[in-house]
Design an enzyme around this catalytic site. Sequence first.
Site, PDB file in Angstrom:
ATOM      1  N   SER A 155      39.058  15.844  -7.409  1.00 16.77           N
ATOM      2  CA  SER A 155      39.794  16.819  -8.210  1.00 16.77           C
ATOM      3  C   SER A 155      40.896  17.477  -7.371  1.00 16.77           C
ATOM      4  CB  SER A 155      38.803  17.840  -8.786  1.00 16.77           C
ATOM      5  OG  SER A 155      39.400  18.550  -9.844  1.00 16.77           O
ATOM      6  N   ASP A 235      36.067  12.704 -18.901  1.00 22.63           N
ATOM      7  CA  ASP A 235      36.393  13.862 -18.063  1.00 22.63           C
ATOM      8  C   ASP A 235      37.214  14.855 -18.879  1.00 22.63           C
ATOM      9  OD1 ASP A 235      37.810  15.592 -16.277  1.00 22.63           O
ATOM     10  OD2 ASP A 235      37.497  14.162 -14.647  1.00 22.63           O
ATOM     11  N   HIS A 272      33.558  14.757 -15.043  1.00 23.46           N
ATOM     12  CA  HIS A 272      34.179  15.304 -13.821  1.00 23.46           C
ATOM     13  C   HIS A 272      33.144  15.725 -12.772  1.00 23.46           C
ATOM     14  CE1 HIS A 272      38.046  16.719 -12.207  1.00 23.46           C
ATOM     15  NE2 HIS A 272      37.443  17.788 -11.730  1.00 23.46           N
TER      16      HIS A 272
END
EC number: 3.1.2.12
Lengths: 294, 294
Positions: A155, A235, A272
Amino acid sequence: MSGLERKNSNKVFDGILYKYTIKSSSALGGLPASFNVFVPITASTSKPAPVLIYLSGLTCTEDNATQKAPTLFEAASKEGIAIVLPDTSPRGAKIEGEDESYDFGSGAGFYLKATKEPWSKHYNMEEYVLKELPQALKVAGLPLDVSRRSITGHSMGGHGALSLYLRNPGVFRSSSAFSPICNPTQCNWGKKAFEGYLQGGVKEGEAYDSMLLLAQVPIDKRKDVNILIDSGLADNFAKEGQLRVEEFAKVAMSNGFDADRISIRLQDGYDHSYYFIATFAAEHVHWHAKFLKG
Amino acid sequence: MSGLERKNSNKVFDGILYKYTIKSSSALGGLPASFNVFVPITASTSKPAPVLIYLSGLTCTEDNATQKAPTLFEAASKEGIAIVLPDTSPRGAKIEGEDESYDFGSGAGFYLKATKEPWSKHYNMEEYVLKELPQALKVAGLPLDVSRRSITGHSMGGHGALSLYLRNPGVFRSSSAFSPICNPTQCNWGKKAFEGYLQGGVKEGEAYDSMLLLAQVPIDKRKDVNILIDSGLADNFAKEGQLRVEEFAKVAMSNGFDADRISIRLQDGYDHSYYFIATFAAEHVHWHAKFLKG
């Protein structure tokens, strides 16, 4: 830097996981900084291990991936590679608003060099990761070969891994990312960070935008770019437009990149979370090993 | 039980990890209870997966191993086995002192049936794990075959896995444990639990003492006992005498147990942490698979 202290150690997958604290980090304006490092059992002074740096995402510390993605260490143990996991920001800078949002300030250093007051004194995670962390590893006396380095992350840490790699040719042998923020000048997380940390705002942030950096790689250098990205099709942050992996992929698919060295995979059903990272961590380590040991 | 609610799901290692909450558990006197379950992608109504129950240790919930030992799911995915992770105690019984110590009350149910007031109304983790959890899995409509069940766990959960297995012949095909409390009538954790939960105190607790239970297995049944234990030689709780794996091993080494089916391994350098569990989790899953799929 000054004052390096080993806090504790745990055996995991035949290797040793250490936690260190730098008492005073120069890149971070004198604040303390902690990091974890996994050293495979095969590493020795005469056969030092190459290093894979893992950068974490928003809200995390050096401990999240360490605890939740032990498959990193399993693969690193098999490959004889060390894994180094720094924190995601300076801590305790005592700047007003530092702890107010999850996506700015503490836990959200964005791996850049802040140029805007009052952040510029402490928020220089780029220099910390590039220079001070390798220096600390040398001071620690661990059997590591920091001249052979690659970088990965998740991320915001995926943004860090890709942008540090592309901004500093020759420093890292390869870069990979899980669910990375690929095009931060065009997403809310990135805009907020660049406006907050950089005097020149989003415009100055273009120098940290991996998609733009990839497009600027000279044609004759493109065959040397080694990038692996995994991102999940379930995600929610991707769906909100924070990651823009597809935009990055468009540039990556342009002529001149070596198809064996650049790979972007959209994984069905994954979100995620660290469950996603744990699932694919080993593949990333094995992929980096080709370059670190090649 | 009444009211089963699916709270969320994450894809991990090709399978799906679900969290469920039972709104009112009868074994736990009407309290809600949460558990996690990993279902491998290969499971289907026509080919339901066997089940490995994982019991956690003191202070933990259903989430600790779920998050910190994803290698359980990696191996379970390869074997086509489901993993079910319950909480470690009732929650919110509102009994005085319930939340005062880390080793008694909340997070410390010890997988027994409390017989002493005021704990006896809610603290019946044995029935919860043995009966209500399999029932909840059926109600959930997941493609699982709960008639093929094995059990594992860590520390207090290792005690649970071994004692539930030995107390209930025929229910579980095999039992394994990481750093288990093997001989709870002789350690501080066990004595405190038995004195607190059981009317008959430590004497009543003998019925939950795995070492004593193992010694009581009839000679002609010993060849059918399937137990794997891993414990770390750098485990501070072992050094304090809380686990007594060596005492258990002495009984296990007596005549009549099948050397291919009972294995106790003391692992050099490993401590009591989840790093230890993550390292050996896959071996435990593969070992249980022999019995679950055999």
